[in-house]
Design a protein around this motif. Structure first.
Motif, short mmCIF file in Angstrom:
data_model
loop_
_atom_site.label_atom_id
_atom_site.label_comp_id
_atom_site.label_asym_id
_atom_site.label_seq_id
_atom_site.Cartn_x
_atom_site.Cartn_y
_atom_site.Cartn_z
N CYS A 110 0.84 -1.19 0.00
CA CYS A 110 0.00 0.00 0.00
C CYS A 110 0.88 1.23 0.00
O CYS A 110 1.99 1.21 0.50
CB CYS A 110 -0.93 0.01 1.22
SG CYS A 110 -0.07 -0.05 2.79
N ALA A 131 0.26 9.17 -5.41
CA ALA A 131 -0.79 8.57 -6.23
C ALA A 131 -0.61 8.91 -7.69
O ALA A 131 -1.01 8.16 -8.57
CB ALA A 131 -2.16 9.04 -5.74
N ASN A 154 7.64 6.88 -14.24
CA ASN A 154 6.93 5.62 -14.29
C ASN A 154 7.32 4.84 -15.52
O ASN A 154 7.82 5.37 -16.50
CB ASN A 154 5.42 5.85 -14.28
CG ASN A 154 4.96 6.59 -15.52
OD1 ASN A 154 4.79 5.97 -16.57
ND2 ASN A 154 4.76 7.89 -15.39
N SER A 177 4.80 2.52 -16.46
CA SER A 177 3.49 1.87 -16.54
C SER A 177 3.01 1.84 -17.99
O SER A 177 3.44 2.64 -18.82
CB SER A 177 2.48 2.64 -15.69
OG SER A 177 2.95 2.78 -14.36
N THR A 210 1.68 8.48 -13.73
CA THR A 210 1.25 7.18 -13.24
C THR A 210 -0.04 7.34 -12.45
O THR A 210 -0.08 8.08 -11.47
CB THR A 210 2.33 6.53 -12.34
OG1 THR A 210 3.49 6.29 -13.13
CG2 THR A 210 1.82 5.21 -11.78
N HIS A 244 -3.64 5.39 -10.67
CA HIS A 244 -4.02 4.17 -9.97
C HIS A 244 -4.78 3.21 -10.88
O HIS A 244 -4.49 2.02 -10.90
CB HIS A 244 -4.89 4.54 -8.75
CG HIS A 244 -5.26 3.37 -7.90
ND1 HIS A 244 -6.36 2.56 -8.19
CD2 HIS A 244 -4.70 2.85 -6.79
CE1 HIS A 244 -6.44 1.61 -7.28
NE2 HIS A 244 -5.45 1.75 -6.42
N ASN A 247 -10.79 0.43 -2.28
CA ASN A 247 -9.33 0.47 -2.38
C ASN A 247 -8.73 1.59 -1.55
O ASN A 247 -7.59 2.00 -1.78
CB ASN A 247 -8.90 0.62 -3.85
CG ASN A 247 -8.96 -0.70 -4.59
OD1 ASN A 247 -8.88 -1.77 -3.98
ND2 ASN A 247 -9.11 -0.64 -5.90
N TRP A 267 -2.50 -1.48 -6.45
CA TRP A 267 -1.98 -0.74 -7.60
C TRP A 267 -1.71 -1.66 -8.80
O TRP A 267 -0.91 -1.32 -9.67
CB TRP A 267 -0.71 0.00 -7.20
CG TRP A 267 -0.98 1.15 -6.29
CD1 TRP A 267 -1.28 1.11 -4.96
CD2 TRP A 267 -1.01 2.54 -6.66
NE1 TRP A 267 -1.49 2.37 -4.46
CE2 TRP A 267 -1.32 3.28 -5.48
CE3 TRP A 267 -0.79 3.22 -7.86
CZ2 TRP A 267 -1.42 4.66 -5.49
CZ3 TRP A 267 -0.88 4.60 -7.86
CH2 TRP A 267 -1.20 5.31 -6.68
N ALA A 300 -2.27 -0.01 -12.23
CA ALA A 300 -1.63 1.29 -12.45
C ALA A 300 -1.18 1.43 -13.91
O ALA A 300 -0.76 0.46 -14.54
CB ALA A 300 -0.45 1.46 -11.51
N ASP A 318 -8.42 9.06 -14.73
CA ASP A 318 -8.54 8.30 -13.50
C ASP A 318 -9.70 8.83 -12.65
O ASP A 318 -10.47 8.07 -12.08
CB ASP A 318 -7.23 8.40 -12.71
CG ASP A 318 -6.83 7.09 -12.06
OD1 ASP A 318 -7.22 6.02 -12.56
OD2 ASP A 318 -6.11 7.14 -11.04
#
Length: 232
Positions: A30, A65, A70, A72, A110, A112, A119, A132, A135, A143
């Motif tokens: 988390c 958050a 990133n 991703s 990035t 979530h 969540n 995540w 993500a 988002d």
């Protein structure tokens, strides 16, 4: 949740009530939220609704958050794949939604990807965002649009008494308004920019495993937005 974190009853996402309990596990389980100006009461709806926006306002740090560092997957590519896979949409509808998506920004943040009350864990130190696994890299307002959509269309447990369902619907609508208002107050963006993401996000969600009643709501919303766009 991995890492042996505390378990909580399912259904909070559908009822719109954040979970409460202790935080267990590692930073990978988390991401703890950090506030420049922590709210007086960490369990208030505003503190939960504003969590991602407050992260965007903080200096870069592990656990944000929204961050620009990133690797991703690109959010718009993920949305495109889901839209093409949506079983309830015709080829013409998919093409129209994809055309709308092509005019929206790719983003480089990035996000979530599945932020809803189930969540979010409420702790004595403030809210913590969990899970995540979805993500991705994209526009944070997409988002936000997904969170708003789930709060508005998410199915409630069928076994709940009707009076309680009606009450929870009122609570969710209130929570949704607070979330959107507080996010936009703390971060860059407008209601119109969030709304622009509603069509592709709703169409993409049709490819997910959601209850049939919720799918019908999503399909109706997609058709309404497509007609509205054609009339503009």
């Amino acid at each position: 949740m991995a890492g042996g974190a505390a378990r909580h009853p399912a259904g909070a996402a559908r009822t719109g009530r954040p979970r409460q309990g202790r935080v267990a596990g590692t930073a990978g389980d988390c991401l703890r939220l950090r506030h420049r100006h922590p709210p007086a009461h960490p369990h208030s709806p505003l503190s939960v609704a504003a969590a991602p926006a407050r992260q965007a306002a903080c200096r870069p740090a592990p656990g944000r958050a929204h961050t620009r560092r990133n690797r991703s997957p690109p959010a718009n590519a993920v949305l495109e794949h889901q839209i093409r896979s949506a079983p309830l949409l015709t080829d013409r509808q998919k093409a129209a939604v994809l055309a709308r998506l092509s005019h929206l920004p790719d983003g480089a943040v990035t996000c979530h990807g599945d932020l809803h009350p189930d969540n979010i864990l409420l702790t004595p130190d403030g809210p913590v965002i969990l899970d995540w696994l979805t993500a991705h890299c994209g526009d944070p307002l997409a988002d936000v649009a997904r969170t708003v959509l789930m709060l508005r269309t998410g199915s409630l447990p069928g076994e709940l008494p009707r009076p309680l369902q009606s009450l929870l619907q009122i609570v969710r609508r209130r929570f949704c308004r607070l979330y959107l208002h507080e996010y936009l107050r703390l971060a860059d963006g407008t209601v119109e920019q969030v709304t622009a993401w509603e069509l592709p996000v709703a169409a993409a969600r049709l490819a997910e495993h959601v209850p049939e009643a919720e799918k019908q709501q999503l399909l109706l919303r997609v058709r309404t937005l497509l007609r509205r766009g054609a009339a503009d």
